[in-house]
Design an enzyme around this catalytic site. Sequence first.
Site, PDB file in Angstrom:
ATOM      1  N   CYS A   1       0.836  -1.179   0.000  1.00 56.20           N
ATOM      2  CA  CYS A   1       0.000   0.000   0.000  1.00 56.20           C
ATOM      3  C   CYS A   1       0.885   1.247   0.000  1.00 56.20           C
ATOM      4  CB  CYS A   1      -0.933   0.029   1.205  1.00 56.20           C
ATOM      5  SG  CYS A   1      -0.087   0.068   2.790  1.00 56.20           S
ATOM      6  N   HIS A   2       0.318   2.362  -0.361  1.00 57.84           N
ATOM      7  CA  HIS A   2       0.964   3.683  -0.313  1.00 57.84           C
ATOM      8  C   HIS A   2       2.187   3.767  -1.227  1.00 57.84           C
ATOM      9  CE1 HIS A   2      -0.788   3.315   3.963  1.00 57.84           C
ATOM     10  NE2 HIS A   2      -1.714   3.742   3.133  1.00 57.84           N
TER      11      HIS A   2
END
Lengths: 455, 222
Positions: free
Chosen positions: A386-387
């Site tokens: 994620c991110h």
Amino acid sequence: MRVSADAMKVPRGADGHAPDVFRKGGWVPMREHDLDQEVDFLIVGTGAGGATLACRLAEQGFSVVALDAGAWWRPLEEFASDEAHQQQLYWNDERICDGDNPLKMGSNNSGKAVGGSTVHFAMVSLRFRPEWFKCRSMLGYGADWPVDWREMWHYYDEVEQALSIAGPVNYPWGPPRKRYPYRSHELNAAALVLARNVVVAGYAIETPRLLLISANQRFPDGLANSSGLVGKNLMVQSNQAVWGVLDEEVRSYKGPPSLSISEHWNYQDKDKDFFGGYAYMSQGPLPAGWASALNGRGLWGVNLSREMQKYNHQAGLKIVGETLPQERNRVTLADEKDQYGLPITRITYSFCDNDKKLIAHSLNFMEQALEAAGGKEIWREQDDTCHLNGTARMGDDPKTSVVNADGRSWDIPNLWICDGSVFPTVGGVNPSLTIQALACRTAHRIGVLASRGEL
Amino acid sequence: MSDQATRTRYPGYDVLAKRDTPSWDPITRKVVDERLATPLQPRFFDQVQWAAAATLCKCVVDQPADRASVPVAAMLDARLFENQGDGWRDARLPPLREAWRTGLAALDAESRTAHGVVLAQLTLDQQIALVTAMQRGELHDAAWQNMPCDLFFSERVLHDLYGAYYSHPAAWSEIGFGGPANPRGYVRLYKNQRDPWEAVEAAPDSTAQERDQVSEENARVR
């Protein structure tokens, strides 16, 4: 009237007003500038970095124009709480992913709307551990940030107040901090504008893409790229999970998705065979997201429908884990072109050994925690991330960084970068609060520099 | 799907019963209504591809026999017709539409080589065996054009089919999901608690009588 116009095709911020996202059919006044009028700042991208910076600069009296590739939504009238419908909030233009661990883009890491990620994020707003700002000198890995943690904590205060963050009265990790403004939740976002300053705030993929696409005779390797680091040191966060079935009905998707969070392994350095840390948190996947996780185990057909019958009994813990900066993890331009004839990006990503050790540690730890909570049929989701951060890192030295502590590019004094791409390291917490705090700092610093005549 | 482990634990529950109640607002109705109005005839696939796609969907996505099937192949065709990508693709795969055209043609080619007929004319057991071989990365006919069959299976087939299936209210009803939470919102967050607009669960080993009772309760869920 304009409420019904297609926000994906017709710009809504026009004619001196913009949609009021807190009031159905409402408008708020918006200052406009003529196409031939010079403004102080042109900001490309209105996410956690760009929008925050635009607000703070305008409040100081600078003239600001902000551009975004996405729609200006009216959430109260136009959002259904539905997974498939939410796809319109993400950056859905093609990017090519390779490396040992090809990234999955979209919902977990890239928005396309006025507001950027802040329109779809899970609202997890955690501060960096103080030592992370000097992790090279204090903890022995990564790169030091050119900013002091006490200064950042001042801006964290500012952002938490502005966003009305909810949290515990006494935060259990790190140095003492102010109370959160709200008590804990019950458990369970036009081209030809002349500008003196351009701020690029398009996030870790689109920011380096814009800088690289903008290569010209004077800057043959792309803008602000004398260090050769634009597009390099891309950092995701590991996002592995442990899942199990409880006897009780859990319905984990009720309420915000990450209601309980532990930062134990961000602040505890003992008993680790790796650098960095991770936060772990409860999870609440919606049906298609959950089916996708089960697909990742190779389940389909009858085997999948059998497992889906246990949906309301599933519980899981997931990490937001730090990954190390590596120059081989990078954003480059592919030969393939997008709908505007511009090169699309190629995103190359591979975990290093340290990343893998951190993941293994977290999975072992979360498995024990889930067992202790009565979890049965426990299994590990291994491949999620994620991110996005890095690709235009900040630093003290023009040879080893793209921008300085203020987000100002070393090569082009009126080119600034204000988003997650300036992170030298990524930490073990969701990045948006730090992006917003940095934006507040950059806004403050621009004010100071302007008063000294140094812009 | 008839054994105890795969039958629905939520008999009598229908998410769509909430459509005209305060549980749903105008945008929710619009979004779901549009999804339910997906054209059943293909606009992207030609007839040969359509036959293969429909067969693949039926083979991969197991659905209850006691209700109308979710039109997964039509939902896939609609997505391809609109060329609605995910914002990324694995470098080893071609773009969305090309991946599907290539993959379906390759499955027909593999089927012809092994059995002399196309995918749609195989028995279910033969289809499952072919899909399983695809999942294991064992298919290498020239028709794949170097696209790894296992990657096509995981990144396109499973991702696109199940993404479509679990966006459909009938699939939500089957697993006891409440559907869109806004504007109603959740009030009862603790374990074994449910809001009045959520489904009642029947234990997997419940008797016919118990299931009837649960069914009556679920008929009142709005």
